[in-house]
Write a protein that holds these residues in place. Structure first.
Motif, short mmCIF file in Angstrom:
data_model
loop_
_atom_site.label_atom_id
_atom_site.label_comp_id
_atom_site.label_asym_id
_atom_site.label_seq_id
_atom_site.Cartn_x
_atom_site.Cartn_y
_atom_site.Cartn_z
N SER A 40 86.72 -52.37 -32.91
CA SER A 40 86.43 -53.74 -32.50
C SER A 40 86.82 -53.98 -31.06
CB SER A 40 87.15 -54.73 -33.43
OG SER A 40 88.49 -54.88 -33.04
N SER A 41 86.50 -55.16 -30.62
CA SER A 41 86.74 -55.54 -29.23
C SER A 41 88.08 -56.24 -29.04
CB SER A 41 85.62 -56.47 -28.77
OG SER A 41 85.57 -57.61 -29.61
N ILE A 42 88.85 -56.45 -30.11
CA ILE A 42 90.04 -57.30 -29.97
C ILE A 42 91.10 -56.70 -29.05
CG2 ILE A 42 89.66 -58.52 -32.14
CD1 ILE A 42 92.01 -56.89 -33.30
N GLY A 43 91.26 -55.39 -29.06
CA GLY A 43 92.23 -54.77 -28.16
C GLY A 43 91.84 -54.96 -26.70
N ALA A 44 90.56 -54.77 -26.42
CA ALA A 44 90.07 -54.95 -25.05
C ALA A 44 90.20 -56.40 -24.62
CB ALA A 44 88.61 -54.49 -24.95
N VAL A 45 89.94 -57.33 -25.53
CA VAL A 45 90.06 -58.76 -25.22
C VAL A 45 91.52 -59.10 -24.90
CG1 VAL A 45 89.97 -61.06 -26.27
CG2 VAL A 45 88.00 -59.53 -26.45
N ALA A 46 92.46 -58.54 -25.66
CA ALA A 46 93.88 -58.81 -25.40
C ALA A 46 94.28 -58.32 -24.02
CB ALA A 46 94.75 -58.14 -26.48
N LEU A 47 93.90 -57.10 -23.68
CA LEU A 47 94.23 -56.56 -22.36
C LEU A 47 93.56 -57.37 -21.25
CD1 LEU A 47 94.03 -52.69 -22.85
CD2 LEU A 47 96.07 -54.08 -22.46
N PHE A 48 92.30 -57.69 -21.45
CA PHE A 48 91.52 -58.43 -20.46
C PHE A 48 92.14 -59.80 -20.19
CE2 PHE A 48 87.71 -61.00 -19.30
CZ PHE A 48 87.25 -60.24 -18.24
N GLY A 49 92.45 -60.52 -21.26
CA GLY A 49 93.07 -61.84 -21.09
C GLY A 49 94.41 -61.73 -20.39
N GLY A 50 95.21 -60.76 -20.80
CA GLY A 50 96.51 -60.58 -20.18
C GLY A 50 96.42 -60.20 -18.72
N ALA A 51 95.42 -59.43 -18.38
CA ALA A 51 95.28 -58.95 -17.00
C ALA A 51 94.71 -60.01 -16.05
CB ALA A 51 94.37 -57.72 -16.97
N TYR A 52 93.74 -60.80 -16.49
CA TYR A 52 93.00 -61.64 -15.55
C TYR A 52 93.39 -63.11 -15.54
CZ TYR A 52 89.95 -57.76 -14.37
OH TYR A 52 89.46 -56.56 -13.92
N PHE A 53 93.87 -63.65 -16.64
CA PHE A 53 94.30 -65.05 -16.61
C PHE A 53 95.70 -65.10 -16.02
CE2 PHE A 53 91.19 -65.49 -20.10
CZ PHE A 53 90.43 -66.53 -19.59
N LYS A 54 95.86 -65.78 -14.92
CA LYS A 54 97.18 -65.85 -14.29
C LYS A 54 98.05 -66.92 -14.93
CE LYS A 54 96.30 -62.37 -12.06
NZ LYS A 54 96.75 -61.15 -12.71
N ASP A 55 97.47 -67.89 -15.56
CA ASP A 55 98.21 -68.90 -16.29
C ASP A 55 98.64 -68.30 -17.64
OD1 ASP A 55 97.82 -71.19 -18.55
OD2 ASP A 55 98.69 -72.05 -16.71
N HIS A 56 99.94 -68.33 -17.93
CA HIS A 56 100.46 -67.70 -19.16
C HIS A 56 99.82 -68.27 -20.42
CE1 HIS A 56 103.42 -65.38 -17.03
NE2 HIS A 56 103.93 -66.46 -16.48
N LEU A 57 99.66 -69.59 -20.47
CA LEU A 57 99.09 -70.22 -21.65
C LEU A 57 97.66 -69.74 -21.90
CD1 LEU A 57 99.36 -72.26 -23.96
CD2 LEU A 57 98.53 -74.01 -22.39
N LYS A 58 96.84 -69.72 -20.86
CA LYS A 58 95.45 -69.27 -21.00
C LYS A 58 95.40 -67.79 -21.36
CE LYS A 58 93.75 -72.68 -17.78
NZ LYS A 58 93.50 -72.92 -16.38
N ALA A 59 96.28 -67.00 -20.77
CA ALA A 59 96.29 -65.55 -21.02
C ALA A 59 96.49 -65.25 -22.50
CB ALA A 59 97.38 -64.87 -20.19
#
Length: 196
Positions: A40-59
């Motif tokens: 699935s894509s969930i692992g990639a989504v977790a990494l992507f969100g963590g890497a690109y959203f600079k706001d902690h809440l959004k990440a």
């Protein structure tokens, strides 16, 4: 009027997460019941969100919401026999692992390159393997409640973790590659000096 300027970066990031999460549903709905379990894509989504959203809440929020929405749909449709009426038994272990995966993206992907992406992918696969299978093993009468029982549970999960690794690599390549190409073509998507 207002000094607030529109920055499309967050919108593009969110849309990319939602689109790649749809692939999780499409692959699952168009295959035998468990043929692509964990691919699935969930692992990639977790990494992507963590890497690109600079706001902690959004990440953390956007990837977790995408996981929840896709889990909710799956738990109430084709995986309803595994569902407890809301999600699935032990869902909180998956969400804990997922939050830790976002954290890995925040820590290890401060600079995006092939080495950091591969090392973070291997790290989140390990986290997923240990945390989610702890939830499978803990108080499960199918396994002895000792180190040998936990090890047996981990061994049985290896085929699923291999699929999780494959899915994370493929979807991660799509997500990270696409966004890096978009940033190169549209400089407005690059991180501004202001908080995003």
């Amino acid at each position: 009027m207002s000094n607030l300027k529109f920055n499309p970066r967050n919108l593009i990031l969110l849309l990319m997460i939602l689109v790649i999460t749809l692939f999780r549903l499409l692959v699952t709905f168009n295959s035998d019941e468990l043929q692509f379990a964990n691919f699935s894509s969930i692992g990639a989504v977790a990494l992507f969100g963590g890497a690109y959203f600079k706001d902690h809440l959004k990440a953390f929020a956007f990837p977790l919401i995408s996981l929840f929405l896709s889990d909710f749909i799956l738990a109430n449709t084709i995986f309803s026999k595994y569902s407890n009426g809301f999600l699935y038994e032990g869902w909180y272990w998956t969400y804990l692992a997922f939050a830790l995966m976002v954290l890995v993206g925040r820590v290890l992907l401060k600079k995006i390159n092939v080495v950091s992406l591969l090392s973070s992918t291997l790290t989140i696969v390990f986290i997923h393997w240990i945390v989610t299978d702890f939830g499978v093993w803990f108080q499960n009468p199918s396994y002895t409640q000792d180190l040998a029982g936990f090890w047996l549970c981990l061994e049985r999960a290896i085929p699923f973790e291999i699929r999780f690794l494959e899915g994370t690599l493929i979807y991660g390549t799509l997500l990270f590659g696409a966004f890096e190409l978009l940033k190169a073509k549209y400089p407005v998507l690059k991180l501004q000096t202001q908080s995003v």
